[in-house]
Design a protein around this motif. Structure first.
Motif, PDB file in Angstrom:
ATOM      1  N   ASP A 167       0.858  -1.185   0.000  1.00 19.20           N
ATOM      2  CA  ASP A 167       0.000   0.000   0.000  1.00 19.20           C
ATOM      3  C   ASP A 167       0.896   1.238   0.000  1.00 19.20           C
ATOM      4  O   ASP A 167       1.639   1.487   0.966  1.00 19.20           O
ATOM      5  N   LEU A 168       0.844   2.008  -1.075  1.00 17.55           N
ATOM      6  CA  LEU A 168       1.717   3.170  -1.220  1.00 17.55           C
ATOM      7  C   LEU A 168       1.160   4.422  -0.563  1.00 17.55           C
ATOM      8  O   LEU A 168       1.863   5.440  -0.468  1.00 17.55           O
ATOM      9  N   ARG A 169      -0.070   4.378  -0.119  1.00 14.09           N
ATOM     10  CA  ARG A 169      -0.683   5.577   0.451  1.00 14.09           C
ATOM     11  C   ARG A 169       0.088   6.060   1.683  1.00 14.09           C
ATOM     12  O   ARG A 169       0.313   5.310   2.625  1.00 14.09           O
ATOM     13  N   GLY A 170       0.487   7.331   1.622  1.00 10.44           N
ATOM     14  CA  GLY A 170       1.198   7.948   2.731  1.00 10.44           C
ATOM     15  C   GLY A 170       2.645   7.529   2.878  1.00 10.44           C
ATOM     16  O   GLY A 170       3.325   7.919   3.834  1.00 10.44           O
ATOM     17  N   LYS A 171       3.162   6.764   1.916  1.00  6.60           N
ATOM     18  CA  LYS A 171       4.547   6.274   1.986  1.00  6.60           C
ATOM     19  C   LYS A 171       5.511   7.229   1.266  1.00  6.60           C
ATOM     20  O   LYS A 171       5.115   8.026   0.417  1.00  6.60           O
ATOM     21  N   GLU A 188       0.030   8.263 -11.654  1.00 10.50           N
ATOM     22  CA  GLU A 188      -1.008   7.524 -10.942  1.00 10.50           C
ATOM     23  C   GLU A 188      -0.734   7.448  -9.441  1.00 10.50           C
ATOM     24  O   GLU A 188      -1.669   7.519  -8.630  1.00 10.50           O
ATOM     25  N   ILE A 189       0.537   7.298  -9.059  1.00  7.42           N
ATOM     26  CA  ILE A 189       0.843   7.123  -7.638  1.00  7.42           C
ATOM     27  C   ILE A 189       1.185   8.430  -6.941  1.00  7.42           C
ATOM     28  O   ILE A 189       1.120   8.503  -5.701  1.00  7.42           O
ATOM     29  N   LEU A 192      -1.056   9.773  -4.240  1.00  6.52           N
ATOM     30  CA  LEU A 192      -1.290   8.867  -3.114  1.00  6.52           C
ATOM     31  C   LEU A 192      -0.192   8.913  -2.067  1.00  6.52           C
ATOM     32  O   LEU A 192      -0.447   8.697  -0.884  1.00  6.52           O
ATOM     33  N   VAL A 193       1.029   9.172  -2.510  1.00  8.94           N
ATOM     34  CA  VAL A 193       2.183   9.012  -1.630  1.00  8.94           C
ATOM     35  C   VAL A 193       2.480  10.290  -0.863  1.00  8.94           C
ATOM     36  O   VAL A 193       2.066  11.385  -1.256  1.00  8.94           O
ATOM     37  N   ALA A 194       3.229  10.141   0.242  1.00 12.37           N
ATOM     38  CA  ALA A 194       3.644  11.317   1.008  1.00 12.37           C
ATOM     39  C   ALA A 194       4.764  12.053   0.290  1.00 12.37           C
ATOM     40  O   ALA A 194       4.772  13.287   0.214  1.00 12.37           O
TER      41      ALA A 194
END
Length: 482
Positions: A167-171, A188-189, A192-194
């Motif tokens: 899960d890449l969210r917040g990473k 795309e990502i 989602l990511v930090a």
């Protein structure tokens, strides 16, 4: 005399392998198997599931002439639609009984006495009169041997083997590479990511992507009106084929598309420093030209950083650049392309006299047969790659040539056919002469050139000239053994 189990063994179940299977069945040859190392068929379009994965050739052109699909929903189809297309080919042409999934090809040995191949697989050995090798040029991921990588504490994976459990969210994510897959998944990502650090070794020439939806009414017309469907495909073919002379015969004219690519960059990147970092210093077309509308805007996000200094080593918690700075990372994604040259030599293929295929040079005749290797046919072999149009057209041409040879072997009850070495040498000398003035040899480092700087990958001309060269099996150029 030993009778081989199969008339043919096909290596790979991507577009090349499926095309070979269809053409064999249409020729009345049903005694063959298709080997696939993965647990499902589909090749590139089964393996690559990264976010935003899509084709960069118009869908109606990136499909078989014998299996038109009027139902594409986008001009440039996504991975899911392309995989569904391969499923329809398997279903409509009855290929399922021929598939041997989770069966890796491990090599082959030619039996000179019996005139057949012993094919080694992870599920045991097979024997076949002929082999059609279509493993796919983009089937071996290239992952750089970065110092310290084994000690990284987080997950790592290549874009072609996307790990959907991560899960890449917040990473904090580090992407190494900025090629064809990276420019599709980075937009795309990024939301989602930090934090997203993009490590760029070489900037790419990127053109606008002329994608669009194909609505229900248009799809219905294409399905019901065959001449319209053929005309649409022909129009796309002519549009893309018209680019061939720019790459090979008149490289100076590439100044215009290079200007368009530069304008595309300037229209989307306002920061002069970032714009400079993203501007290539090599000629347009020397490397693969990419298409994207959302990659540049993704790089302007506040949580995205382009890093051009390179990677010194990997630490437990991040990446240390050549500038000495350590940047924290929770996940590393490699978008570092493929070992295209190694695909041709990945397994040991021994021909007449124990000769190993491509041990000395990556030479073939018409990209399809190799001197010393009777009844062995390569699809998307040396010097059949393209920089301007659809590889499906080239695949169909090579398959038709290979199947023509197999039909000849059966019809004339031959033991083997083997291209004459002098014929192969003359063919390759002509190819290399034609390639000398092309943009691919203008000074940049690209995957079209082997370790000696020789172009082993590109076809030096129009696709229809390859179709003409492979229109029939020219048995007079072969050593024939009955």
């Amino acid at each position: 005399m030993t009778v081989p189990q199969f008339d043919a063994v096909i290596i790979g179940s991507g577009f090349g392998g499926l095309c070979a299977g269809v053409r064999l069945k249409q020729a009345g040859i049903d005694n063959f198997v298709i080997l696939e190392k993965d647990k499902q068929f589909g090749g590139t379009w089964w393996a690559n599931t990264y976010p935003g994965c899509a084709v960069d050739i118009p869908s109606h052109l990136y499909s078989f002439s014998f299996a038109p699909n009027p139902h594409w929903t986008r001009r440039f189809a996504g991975q899911g639609e392309l995989l569904d297309y391969t499923r329809s080919v398997v279903r409509d042409f009855g290929l399922a009984p021929h598939l041997r999934l989770s069966t890796a090809y491990e090599g082959a040995q030619f039996d000179e006495t019996g005139g057949y191949w012993t094919v080694r697989t992870s599920a045991g050995a097979l024997t076949a009169r002929s082999v059609i090798s279509a493993p796919g040029a983009l089937s071996r991921a290239a992952i750089p041997a970065l110092p310290g990588l084994e000690g990284f504490s987080g997950p790592t994976f290549h874009s072609s083997r996307w790990d959907h459990t991560v899960d890449l969210r917040g990473k904090r994510v580090a992407v190494i590479g900025n090629g064809a897959s990276a420019i599709q998944f980075i937009p795309e990502i990024a939301p989602l990511v930090a934090q997203l650090d993009v490590y760029q070794r070489t900037p790419q020439w990127i053109m606008p992507r002329p994608d669009r939806m194909i609505g229900p009414r248009e799809r219905s017309l294409l399905a019901r009106v065959a001449p319209l469907r053929l005309a649409y495909r022909a129009l796309n073919y002519l549009l893309y084929e018209s680019r061939a002379p720019l790459y090979l015969y008149t490289p100076r004219m590439l100044a215009l598309p290079q200007w368009l690519a530069r304008r595309h960059l300037h229209s989307q990147i306002a920061d002069p420093l970032l714009r400079h970092q993203l501007t290539p210093d090599y000629k347009f077309g020397c490397k693969r030209v990419l298409m994207a509308n959302d990659f540049y805007p993704a790089l302007t996000r506040s949580n995205v950083k382009l890093i051009t200094g390179g990677v010194k080593h990997v630490s437990a918690d991040g990446i240390v650049g050549t500038d000495g700075a350590e940047r924290a990372a929770d996940v590393i994604i490699f978008a570092t392309g493929f070992e295209v040259e190694r695909v041709l030599t990945a397994v040991e293929v021994r021909g007449r006299g124990g000769k190993r295929m491509f041990a000395d040079s990556l030479d073939a005749y018409k990209g399809c047969t190799v001197a010393g290797f009777p009844n062995y046919f390569t699809i998307v072999g040396p010097n059949t790659g393209l920089g301007h149009s659809s590889m499906i057209y080239m695949i169909e041409s090579a398959v038709n040539y290979a199947v023509g040879a197999i039909k000849t072997i059966r019809a004339q009850k031959l033991q083997s056919v083997e291209v004459k070495e002098g014929v192969q040498d003359a063919w390759n000398a002509t190819l290399q002469r034609k390639l000398r003035g092309g943009v691919w040899s203008s000074g940049c480092k690209n995957w079209y050139l082997d370790s000696h700087g020789r172009n082993y990958a590109i076809w030096p001309g129009f696709t229809f000239t390859y179709r003409w060269a492979t229109r029939r099996f020219d048995i007079g150029n072969y050593i024939v053994r009955a």
